[in-house]
Design a protein around this motif. Structure first.
Motif, PDB file in Angstrom:
ATOM      1  N   ARG A  23       0.836  -1.207   0.000  1.00  0.00           N
ATOM      2  CA  ARG A  23       0.000   0.000   0.000  1.00  0.00           C
ATOM      3  C   ARG A  23       0.870   1.256   0.000  1.00  0.00           C
ATOM      4  NH1 ARG A  23      -3.011  -3.065   3.568  1.00  0.00           N
ATOM      5  NH2 ARG A  23      -2.041  -2.070   5.358  1.00  0.00           N
ATOM      6  N   ALA A  24       1.954   1.231   0.757  1.00  0.00           N
ATOM      7  CA  ALA A  24       2.853   2.382   0.819  1.00  0.00           C
ATOM      8  C   ALA A  24       3.513   2.632  -0.536  1.00  0.00           C
ATOM      9  CB  ALA A  24       3.910   2.170   1.902  1.00  0.00           C
ATOM     10  N   ALA A  31       1.567   9.772  -5.288  1.00  0.00           N
ATOM     11  CA  ALA A  31       1.765  11.041  -4.583  1.00  0.00           C
ATOM     12  C   ALA A  31       2.001  12.174  -5.575  1.00  0.00           C
ATOM     13  CB  ALA A  31       2.944  10.926  -3.626  1.00  0.00           C
ATOM     14  N   GLN A  32       1.412  13.319  -5.236  1.00  0.00           N
ATOM     15  CA  GLN A  32       1.580  14.513  -6.056  1.00  0.00           C
ATOM     16  C   GLN A  32       1.933  15.669  -5.141  1.00  0.00           C
ATOM     17  OE1 GLN A  32      -2.007  15.046  -8.282  1.00  0.00           O
ATOM     18  NE2 GLN A  32      -1.732  13.179  -9.453  1.00  0.00           N
ATOM     19  N   GLY A  33       2.856  16.455  -5.540  1.00  0.00           N
ATOM     20  CA  GLY A  33       3.275  17.593  -4.729  1.00  0.00           C
ATOM     21  C   GLY A  33       4.309  17.164  -3.702  1.00  0.00           C
ATOM     22  N   GLN A  34       5.148  18.095  -3.329  1.00  0.00           N
ATOM     23  CA  GLN A  34       6.269  17.776  -2.452  1.00  0.00           C
ATOM     24  C   GLN A  34       5.829  17.241  -1.091  1.00  0.00           C
ATOM     25  OE1 GLN A  34       9.462  17.837  -3.659  1.00  0.00           O
ATOM     26  NE2 GLN A  34       9.866  16.685  -1.809  1.00  0.00           N
ATOM     27  N   ASP A  35       4.788  17.811  -0.513  1.00  0.00           N
ATOM     28  CA  ASP A  35       4.335  17.347   0.806  1.00  0.00           C
ATOM     29  C   ASP A  35       3.853  15.898   0.759  1.00  0.00           C
ATOM     30  OD1 ASP A  35       4.964  19.731   2.026  1.00  0.00           O
ATOM     31  OD2 ASP A  35       2.918  20.526   1.896  1.00  0.00           O
ATOM     32  N   GLU A  36       3.058  15.563  -0.239  1.00  0.00           N
ATOM     33  CA  GLU A  36       2.573  14.180  -0.381  1.00  0.00           C
ATOM     34  C   GLU A  36       3.729  13.220  -0.635  1.00  0.00           C
ATOM     35  OE1 GLU A  36      -0.671  13.286  -3.014  1.00  0.00           O
ATOM     36  OE2 GLU A  36      -1.797  15.042  -2.363  1.00  0.00           O
ATOM     37  N   ILE A  37       4.661  13.634  -1.457  1.00  0.00           N
ATOM     38  CA  ILE A  37       5.820  12.789  -1.757  1.00  0.00           C
ATOM     39  C   ILE A  37       6.647  12.547  -0.500  1.00  0.00           C
ATOM     40  CG2 ILE A  37       8.010  12.675  -3.012  1.00  0.00           C
ATOM     41  CD1 ILE A  37       6.532  14.153  -5.329  1.00  0.00           C
ATOM     42  N   ASP A  38       6.908  13.618   0.251  1.00  0.00           N
ATOM     43  CA  ASP A  38       7.685  13.481   1.483  1.00  0.00           C
ATOM     44  C   ASP A  38       6.992  12.536   2.464  1.00  0.00           C
ATOM     45  OD1 ASP A  38       9.599  15.210   0.507  1.00  0.00           O
ATOM     46  OD2 ASP A  38       8.895  16.948   1.674  1.00  0.00           O
ATOM     47  N   VAL A  43       6.231   7.049   5.038  1.00  0.00           N
ATOM     48  CA  VAL A  43       5.390   5.865   5.247  1.00  0.00           C
ATOM     49  C   VAL A  43       6.028   4.639   4.608  1.00  0.00           C
ATOM     50  CG1 VAL A  43       3.137   4.838   4.689  1.00  0.00           C
ATOM     51  CG2 VAL A  43       3.265   7.211   5.473  1.00  0.00           C
ATOM     52  N   LEU A  44       6.576   4.794   3.422  1.00  0.00           N
ATOM     53  CA  LEU A  44       7.210   3.679   2.717  1.00  0.00           C
ATOM     54  C   LEU A  44       8.419   3.157   3.479  1.00  0.00           C
ATOM     55  CD1 LEU A  44       7.427   1.826   0.269  1.00  0.00           C
ATOM     56  CD2 LEU A  44       8.621   3.658  -0.925  1.00  0.00           C
ATOM     57  N   GLU A  45       9.261   4.045   3.959  1.00  0.00           N
ATOM     58  CA  GLU A  45      10.440   3.609   4.721  1.00  0.00           C
ATOM     59  C   GLU A  45      10.031   2.882   5.999  1.00  0.00           C
ATOM     60  OE1 GLU A  45      12.688   7.217   5.172  1.00  0.00           O
ATOM     61  OE2 GLU A  45      13.767   6.889   3.287  1.00  0.00           O
ATOM     62  N   ALA A  46       9.014   3.384   6.676  1.00  0.00           N
ATOM     63  CA  ALA A  46       8.542   2.739   7.900  1.00  0.00           C
ATOM     64  C   ALA A  46       7.968   1.356   7.595  1.00  0.00           C
ATOM     65  CB  ALA A  46       7.494   3.611   8.586  1.00  0.00           C
ATOM     66  N   ALA A  47       7.211   1.247   6.520  1.00  0.00           N
ATOM     67  CA  ALA A  47       6.615  -0.041   6.145  1.00  0.00           C
ATOM     68  C   ALA A  47       7.699  -1.048   5.765  1.00  0.00           C
ATOM     69  CB  ALA A  47       5.629   0.151   4.994  1.00  0.00           C
TER      70      ALA A  47
END
Length: 75
Positions: A23-24, A31-38, A43-47
């Motif tokens: 899901r991550a 993701a779109q835009g810098q905030d969503e990407i960040d 979330v991806l690193e944590a997953a």
């Protein structure tokens, strides 16, 4: 019996962590835009770490790769 229950729980934890990681990945891809990407990266690193922790746990208690692999999980 107890070992089998523990293995089932570990397998379940791995399965949930893998689904969370998948899901991550999708969230990051969409993701779109810098905030969503960040946020998606966070979330991806944590997953990914959570998934790795459960795989290491399986290895530590001696669950064979074949058992995890037979259940559709990579190690």
């Amino acid at each position: 019996m107890l070992k089998e229950m523990e293995e089932d729980q570990i397998y379940s934890d791995i399965q949930k962590a893998k689904a969370e990681w998948e899901r991550a990945v999708r969230q990051f891809e969409e993701a779109q835009g810098q905030d969503e990407i960040d946020y998606a990266i966070y979330v991806l690193e944590a997953a990914e770490r959570k998934y790795q922790i459960h795989l290491k746990r399986a290895k530590r208690v001696g669950i064979k790769k074949a058992v995890i692999g037979d259940r559709g999980m990579g190690m």
